[in-house]
Write an enzyme that holds these catalytic residues in place. Structure first.
Site, PDB file in Angstrom:
ATOM      1  N   ASP A 113      -5.280  21.380  -3.852  1.00  0.00           N
ATOM      2  CA  ASP A 113      -5.077  21.454  -5.327  1.00  0.00           C
ATOM      3  C   ASP A 113      -4.250  19.750  -5.632  1.00  0.00           C
ATOM      4  OD1 ASP A 113      -5.164  24.058  -5.177  1.00  0.00           O
ATOM      5  OD2 ASP A 113      -3.061  24.565  -5.213  1.00  0.00           O
TER       6      ASP A 113
HETATM    7  N1  URA Z   1      -3.307  26.748  -0.959  1.00  0.00           N
HETATM    8  C1  URA Z   1      -2.848  26.607  -1.910  1.00  0.00           C
HETATM    9  O1  URA Z   1      -2.343  27.004  -2.775  1.00  0.00           O
HETATM   10  N2  URA Z   1      -2.981  25.199  -2.598  1.00  0.00           N
HETATM   11  C2  URA Z   1      -3.672  24.146  -1.843  1.00  0.00           C
HETATM   12  O2  URA Z   1      -3.900  23.026  -2.004  1.00  0.00           O
HETATM   13  C3  URA Z   1      -3.843  24.466  -0.324  1.00  0.00           C
HETATM   14  C4  URA Z   1      -3.794  25.951  -0.021  1.00  0.00           C
END
Ligand code: URA
Length: 244
Positions: A113
């Site tokens: 993310d």
């Molecule tokens: N899980 C998440 O919620 N975000 C990420 O960036 C990676 C795994």
């Protein structure tokens, strides 16, 4: 050992982003590219893509960029995105300009993310990408999560059960390992890559992730010397550590 792949020199250089085939021909004629120290007479000849080629083939005296089949390990900083759909600076912009013109282009191996930092792999090698993200391989990914409130005592057992359902999904999550570090900090190891999985898992136990950082993919740990935004090209031994 299998024979190295060969490719027309002008095609290789164009695919690596050095210019159009016409521009490459002109650059070669004017001695900007040198092969084993000598001017290249025929850019339409095929060349073997051996590991030592980048040292032998120089551009303005500099080693050639990594050959196709390249894997990059990056320390993804906060605030940059892996998605082409999301607004904001992309992780690809952290690579040198020329690398962004490569064909095949670099893709991220899975996604982090925008507000997650840590270990991110990028590659132009479709087979490598598939091997890392394939559910059949079960490659573990380890995240450090900082939480909004104290963790529920049964969180580790719930994550380990292999029965947890995320909202809107039809299949339960595979068992995951939670190592509690303190009341509001934990390491979570998962083998799947569902959408926002880690954040949604903590939400499912009534918590909220305030910071998330990926530390490890398979056996590969983000090295301490790699600062946010920095990257390095991985060699064969380093790649093998992922699957080891
Ligand atoms: N899980 C998440 O919620 N975000 C990420 O960036 C990676 C795994």
């Amino acid at each position: 050992m299998s024979k190295p792949q060969t490719m027309r020199l002008d095609k290789l250089l164009a695919n690596l982003g050095y210019g159009s085939r016409r521009e490459i021909s002109m650059l070669a004629n004017s001695g900007r590219f040198l092969l084993d120290g000598a001017r290249i007479a025929h850019v339409d000849e095929r060349i073997a893509l051996t590991p030592d080629l980048p040292e032998r083939l120089t551009f303005y005296g500099e080693e050639l960029d990594p050959l196709p089949g390249c894997v990059v390990m990056m320390h993804k900083p906060l605030g940059v995105t892996c998605s082409h759909k999301e607004a904001g600076e992309r992780v690809y912009a952290l690579l040198p300009d020329r690398w962004q013109r490569r064909d095949p282009a670099f893709s991220t191996v899975g996604r982090l993310d925008k507000d997650t930092s840590g270990l991110l792999l990028l590659t132009d090698d479709g087979a490598f990408l598939h091997n890392v993200i394939s559910p059949k391989r079960n490659i573990a990914k380890k995240y450090r999560a900082t939480l909004d409130r104290p963790l529920r005592e049964d969180a580790a057992a719930l994550f380990a059960a292999g029965t947890m359902m995320l909202e809107g999904e039809k299949t339960p999550l595979l068992p995951a390992v939670l190592d509690v570090i303190s009341e509001r900090e934990a390491l979570l190891t998962i083998t799947e890559g569902r959408y926002h999985q880690v954040r949604r898992m903590f939400a499912a136990v009534g918590n909220h992730v305030v910071a998330l950082h990926r530390e490890k993919i398979g056996g590969l740990e983000l090295p301490d010397h790699l600062e946010p935004g920095e990257f390095m090209v991985m060699n064969e031994d380093e790649k093998a550590v992922i699957f080891g």
